[in-house]
Design an enzyme around this catalytic site. Structure first.
Site, short mmCIF file in Angstrom:
data_model
loop_
_atom_site.label_atom_id
_atom_site.label_comp_id
_atom_site.label_asym_id
_atom_site.label_seq_id
_atom_site.Cartn_x
_atom_site.Cartn_y
_atom_site.Cartn_z
CG HIS A 105 -1.95 -1.39 1.71
ND1 HIS A 105 -3.12 -1.53 0.82
CD2 HIS A 105 -1.40 -2.09 1.78
CE1 HIS A 105 -3.40 -2.67 1.44
NE2 HIS A 105 -2.11 -3.79 2.44
CB SER A 145 12.92 22.24 -14.58
OG SER A 145 12.26 23.69 -15.07
CE LYS A 169 11.50 19.45 -10.25
NZ LYS A 169 10.76 20.05 -11.25
CD GLU A 183 8.71 12.51 -15.51
OE1 GLU A 183 7.76 13.33 -15.46
OE2 GLU A 183 9.90 13.42 -15.84
#
Ligand code: ARG
Length: 478
Positions: A154, A275, A281, A288
């Site tokens: 979970h 970024s 970043k 992704e």
């Protein structure tokens, strides 16, 4: 000019030509189309339809066309599909002899022959990539065999596992993918040629001989099924969607692990991006995009099922639409596998942080309950006792290790000084007895077995790959 044009008075509307045209995607079948054509004409020679002299001319021109396209793939243009292109190109070069090529053959059995020849080669390449990915995973699982980290259910911290156990879990998925691919190969490896348009031929085509030339293990035994069967395409699309799904799950781990909150990994610069606005970043774009592109492979499977679900026997033009899906899944899977083979070994793991988080007291609650079970307490009772300890700790803002032996004994007389030895991830892992658990001793054995399995798989795929026919070799042989 279409191959079927003689009965037509009017030529196709331009928009219809555009609508039915498939050369732009099926041109990648050019090599296998030439190979299948060569085998077909060699067989036609054997049964006396094509003379020795005619065969010699055909062989020369097949070879020339092969070399010319190899040098300049842009030569492939102006035809409705790749089969038309190959036949027209040969006929243009050799005149009347070219007209015999299509004897006893239809594009219906030709296209599915091409697809099978093509997929046999591609499955060998994909198997090799999957094998390399598994090698990387097995190396990483050896390297981190005793590196504890929290395991989750979970997405909540549950019990200590090892980083090795994670890699072995993913390796298990890819191992099943390889098994599936091997199984699919058997059903791809069937010769459909000789089925004609749908009902075979009155010409005594020697199908066994064609199969031998192209190294097919079997020949199809129903001409209608042969020209309309796309089960192996569906199976392959399922295999690739599932394999990609496994990559996508792995990607999700990496995305989570790269967050500030987890901080389990540092991504290599070569495999991450910055970024355009936020200078601090480092984004996990590779992971992704793996997650994102997975949708395409699932879509390709659904697309193919939708094409097939209402098709009456036998060939229907709808089947032309099998190829964009199939090619897309092949291409996407191959590039993603290549990316991950390079990416995984370059990821830096913060094993100290993993260790620290896997030392969190409550992760040992299950081990403590089992400690009581081994002293004779029924498990449900043990679970209740440890639950009470947890509640006590939470209410008094204490950790397991901060409780005194007397406090432990307040919950059960059976607690002894050795309870304190349980409160670290090493004990938790080393005391695991069950096969398949993260105990490093057990996992060493698992790794050995997986490596052995992999060596056998490598051998089998190597044999399959070296049995694939090659146009130049076949030209020399016949
Ligand atoms: N381009 C077609 C396909 O991919 C080849 C077979 C065409 N057959 C036909 N009867 N029109 O399926």
């Amino acid at each position: 000019m279409a191959l079927w044009g003689s009965r037509w008075r009017k030529s196709l509307e331009e928009v219809v030509e555009d609508f039915t045209y498939s050369l732009y995607f099926d041109k990648r079948l050019w090599k296998v189309d030439l190979l299948g054509t060569l085998a077909h004409v060699v067989m036609l020679n054997k049964i006396g339809i094509i003379s020795q002299e005619e065969l010699a001319v055909l062989k020369d021109e097949i070879k020339n066309l092969y070399l010319e396209i190899s040098n300049n793939p842009d030569l492939i243009r102006d035809s409705e599909d790749i089969h038309t292109f190959v036949e027209e190109s040969l006929t243009k070069r050799i005149g009347d002899i070219g007209k015999k090529i299509h004897t006893g053959r239809s594009r219906n059995d030709q296209v599915i022959l091409d697809l099978r020849l093509y997929l046999r080669e591609e499955t060998c390449d994909i198997a090799e990539l999957l094998i390399n990915l598994r090698k990387v995973l097995l190396e990483l699982s050896e390297k981190f065999i005793s590196t504890p980290m929290p395991g989750y259910t979970h997405l909540q911290q549950a019990q200590p596992v090892t980083l090795s156990h994670y890699f072995l879990a993913y390796d298990a998925m890819f191992s099943r993918d390889l098994q599936r691919l091997e199984d699919i190969y058997k059903r791809v490896d069937v010769l459909p040629l000789g089925s004609g348009a749908l009902a075979g031929s009155t010409i005594p085509l020697d199908r066994e001989y064609t199969a031998e030339l192209l190294n097919f293990s079997k020949i199809s035994d129903n001409s209608m099924d042969a020209v309309s069967d796309r089960d192996f395409v569906l199976e392959f699309l399922f295999f690739s969607a599932l394999t990609y799904n496994h990559l996508s799950r792995l990607a999700e781990e990496i995305i989570l692990w790269a967050t500030k909150e987890f901080s389990f990994v540092k991504l290599p610069e070569e495999y991450s991006t910055g970024s355009s606005m936020m200078p601090q970043k480092r984004n996990p774009d590779v992971a992704e995009l793996t997650r994102g592109k997975c949708g395409k492979l699932i879509g390709n499977l659904v697309n193919m099922f939708t094409i097939m679900k209402g098709l009456p026997l036998s060939y229907n033009r709808d089947l032309q639409e099998d190829k964009p899906s199939l090619f897309s899944s092949i291409d996407e899977l191959k590039i993603a596998l290549r990316v991950w083979i390079g990416f995984l070994p370059k990821i830096e793991f913060d094993t100290e942080r993993m260790y620290k988080l896997s030392s969190e007291d409550f992760l040992f609650a299950t081990d403590i309950a089992e400690y009581l079970v081994l002293k004779g307490v029924p498990f449900r009772e043990a679970h209740k006792i440890v639950g009470e300890v947890v509640r006590f700790c939470e209410e008094n803002n204490k950790k397991f290790r901060e409780l005194s032996l007397e406090e432990w004994r307040g919950f059960s007389e059976l607690f002894d000084r050795d309870i304190f030895d349980l409160l670290n991830p090493e004990s938790s892992l080393n005391l695991k007895k069950t096969y398949g658990s993260p105990n490093p001793v057990i996992n060493k054995d698992v790794i050995k077995k997986r490596e052995e399995e992999l060596r056998n798989i490598i051998d089998r795929w190597h044999k399959l790959k070296s049995s694939l026919p090659d146009l130049m070799r076949l030209l020399d042989k016949v």
